[in-house]
Scaffold this motif. Structure first.
Motif, PDB file in Angstrom:
ATOM      1  N   MET A 103     -14.317  18.452  -3.805  1.00 14.40           N
ATOM      2  CA  MET A 103     -13.153  17.608  -3.859  1.00 14.40           C
ATOM      3  C   MET A 103     -11.927  18.449  -4.172  1.00 14.40           C
ATOM      4  N   VAL A 104     -10.838  18.105  -3.551  1.00 12.83           N
ATOM      5  CA  VAL A 104      -9.570  18.775  -3.798  1.00 12.83           C
ATOM      6  C   VAL A 104      -8.707  17.839  -4.629  1.00 12.83           C
ATOM      7  N   GLN A 105      -8.164  18.356  -5.727  1.00 14.12           N
ATOM      8  CA  GLN A 105      -7.339  17.517  -6.598  1.00 14.12           C
ATOM      9  C   GLN A 105      -5.864  17.748  -6.289  1.00 14.12           C
ATOM     10  N   THR A 106      -5.131  16.647  -6.120  1.00 13.24           N
ATOM     11  CA  THR A 106      -3.690  16.750  -5.926  1.00 13.24           C
ATOM     12  C   THR A 106      -3.018  16.818  -7.289  1.00 13.24           C
ATOM     13  N   LYS A 107      -1.785  17.274  -7.335  1.00 14.47           N
ATOM     14  CA  LYS A 107      -1.051  17.338  -8.588  1.00 14.47           C
ATOM     15  C   LYS A 107      -0.778  15.917  -9.083  1.00 14.47           C
ATOM     16  N   PRO A 108      -0.787  15.735 -10.434  1.00 12.99           N
ATOM     17  CA  PRO A 108      -0.480  14.399 -10.963  1.00 12.99           C
ATOM     18  C   PRO A 108       0.890  13.933 -10.476  1.00 12.99           C
ATOM     19  N   ARG A 109       0.944  12.684 -10.002  1.00 15.93           N
ATOM     20  CA  ARG A 109       2.220  12.172  -9.526  1.00 15.93           C
ATOM     21  C   ARG A 109       2.420  10.708  -9.853  1.00 15.93           C
ATOM     22  N   PHE A 110       1.517  10.152 -10.622  1.00 19.91           N
ATOM     23  CA  PHE A 110       1.608   8.738 -10.959  1.00 19.91           C
ATOM     24  C   PHE A 110       1.712   8.602 -12.474  1.00 19.91           C
ATOM     25  N   LYS A 111       2.655   7.786 -12.919  1.00 20.28           N
ATOM     26  CA  LYS A 111       2.793   7.570 -14.358  1.00 20.28           C
ATOM     27  C   LYS A 111       1.556   6.893 -14.921  1.00 20.28           C
ATOM     28  N   ASN A 112       1.012   5.958 -14.147  1.00 23.68           N
ATOM     29  CA  ASN A 112      -0.168   5.239 -14.608  1.00 23.68           C
ATOM     30  C   ASN A 112      -0.887   4.626 -13.404  1.00 23.68           C
ATOM     31  N   PHE A 113      -2.026   4.032 -13.686  1.00 26.66           N
ATOM     32  CA  PHE A 113      -2.857   3.453 -12.643  1.00 26.66           C
ATOM     33  C   PHE A 113      -2.137   2.315 -11.921  1.00 26.66           C
ATOM     34  N   GLU A 114      -1.384   1.525 -12.647  1.00 22.80           N
ATOM     35  CA  GLU A 114      -0.660   0.399 -12.051  1.00 22.80           C
ATOM     36  C   GLU A 114       0.373   0.887 -11.031  1.00 22.80           C
ATOM     37  N   ASP A 115       1.053   2.016 -11.330  1.00 21.15           N
ATOM     38  CA  ASP A 115       2.002   2.587 -10.357  1.00 21.15           C
ATOM     39  C   ASP A 115       1.280   3.002  -9.077  1.00 21.15           C
ATOM     40  N   TYR A 116       0.109   3.591  -9.241  1.00 22.05           N
ATOM     41  CA  TYR A 116      -0.684   3.984  -8.075  1.00 22.05           C
ATOM     42  C   TYR A 116      -1.057   2.759  -7.238  1.00 22.05           C
ATOM     43  N   LEU A 117      -1.545   1.697  -7.892  1.00 23.52           N
ATOM     44  CA  LEU A 117      -1.965   0.503  -7.164  1.00 23.52           C
ATOM     45  C   LEU A 117      -0.806  -0.218  -6.491  1.00 23.52           C
ATOM     46  N   ALA A 118       0.403  -0.020  -7.002  1.00 29.64           N
ATOM     47  CA  ALA A 118       1.574  -0.695  -6.434  1.00 29.64           C
ATOM     48  C   ALA A 118       2.028  -0.075  -5.110  1.00 29.64           C
ATOM     49  N   LEU A 119       1.557   1.115  -4.776  1.00 28.03           N
ATOM     50  CA  LEU A 119       1.966   1.778  -3.541  1.00 28.03           C
ATOM     51  C   LEU A 119       1.361   1.080  -2.326  1.00 28.03           C
ATOM     52  N   GLY A 120       2.104   1.095  -1.229  1.00 27.57           N
ATOM     53  CA  GLY A 120       1.570   0.622   0.044  1.00 27.57           C
ATOM     54  C   GLY A 120       0.763   1.731   0.700  1.00 27.57           C
ATOM     55  N   SER A 121      -0.033   1.389   1.678  1.00 35.07           N
ATOM     56  CA  SER A 121      -0.874   2.397   2.338  1.00 35.07           C
ATOM     57  C   SER A 121      -0.044   3.506   2.982  1.00 35.07           C
ATOM     58  N   GLU A 122       1.175   3.179   3.405  1.00 32.94           N
ATOM     59  CA  GLU A 122       2.035   4.187   4.037  1.00 32.94           C
ATOM     60  C   GLU A 122       2.511   5.248   3.047  1.00 32.94           C
ATOM     61  N   ASP A 123       2.412   4.979   1.732  1.00 33.69           N
ATOM     62  CA  ASP A 123       2.855   5.924   0.710  1.00 33.69           C
ATOM     63  C   ASP A 123       1.729   6.817   0.192  1.00 33.69           C
TER      64      ASP A 123
END
Length: 196
Positions: A1-21
């Motif tokens: 697995m390749v890990q991307t750099k942290p870019r989300f303040k929290n899990f809720e911010d991640y879930l709020a993104l649309g698929s295009e993001d």
């Protein structure tokens, strides 16, 4: 697995993104980062897709509710998201997932998740222990484990209170009995022969 750099303040911010993001491919959310999932082995992918085909023919639910490999499910623990090999959605999900095919904690649980167990101790432990615990905590009423080629069996687990118990183990000509969908016109051999 390749890990991307942290870019989300929290899990809720991640879930709020649309698929295009989101980045291309499948990623599990862990501590503010995304871990890219390695592609499935050809055999596991084929078995999951063949099961999709068989379930469509069995007419157990609306075809739109059966999703192989691309549905993200929010779970508890680490990682915070999983991509089961096959999911049967709740009837409410199509309207709730128009922006992104992610089942969040606020949504009803999927009706069924299926994992085709990969070889190797780490992979087996992930499916038999880690995912089993996470899917039970998420309240998913039924979990199938497909073991091919070693065991040649399908184990159907059903949720009892907060943990899964064995509903049945099916091999050969035995028809699969689902706690959610009843006795299917589908044998273990029909599913498992896809991997041969």
């Amino acid at each position: 697995m390749v890990q991307t750099k942290p870019r989300f303040k929290n899990f809720e911010d991640y879930l709020a993104l649309g698929s295009e993001d989101l980045p291309e491919g499948r990623h599990e959310y862990v501590d503010g980062s995304l871990l890219e999932l390695m592609p499935e082995g050809e055999e596991n992918d084929w078995i999951a897709n063949y099961l999709f085909h068989l379930l469509l023919l069995a007419n157990i639910t609306q075809p739109r509710l059966i999703r192989p490999g691309r549905c993200e499910v929010a779970v508890f623990g680490k990682p915070r998201t999983r991509f089961p090999d096959l999911v049967i959605l709740d009837e409410a999900h199509p309207n709730l997932t128009k922006r992104r095919l992610t089942i969040t904690h606020e949504m009803p649980a999927p009706r069924l998740v299926v994992e085709v167990i990969s070889s190797g101790k780490k992979n087996r432990d992930r499916d038999l222990v880690d995912k089993r615990k996470q899917y039970a905590e998420r309240g998913i009423p039924e979990y199938w484990l497909i073991e091919h080629p070693e065991q040649q069996r399908i184990t159907v687990l059903r949720l009892a209170t907060e943990a899964y118990i064995e509903h049945g183990v099916f091999q050969g000509e035995a028809r699969i009995n689902s706690s959610s969908f009843g006795l299917l016109q589908l044998t273990a051999e029909q599913v498992l022969k896809a991997g041969d």
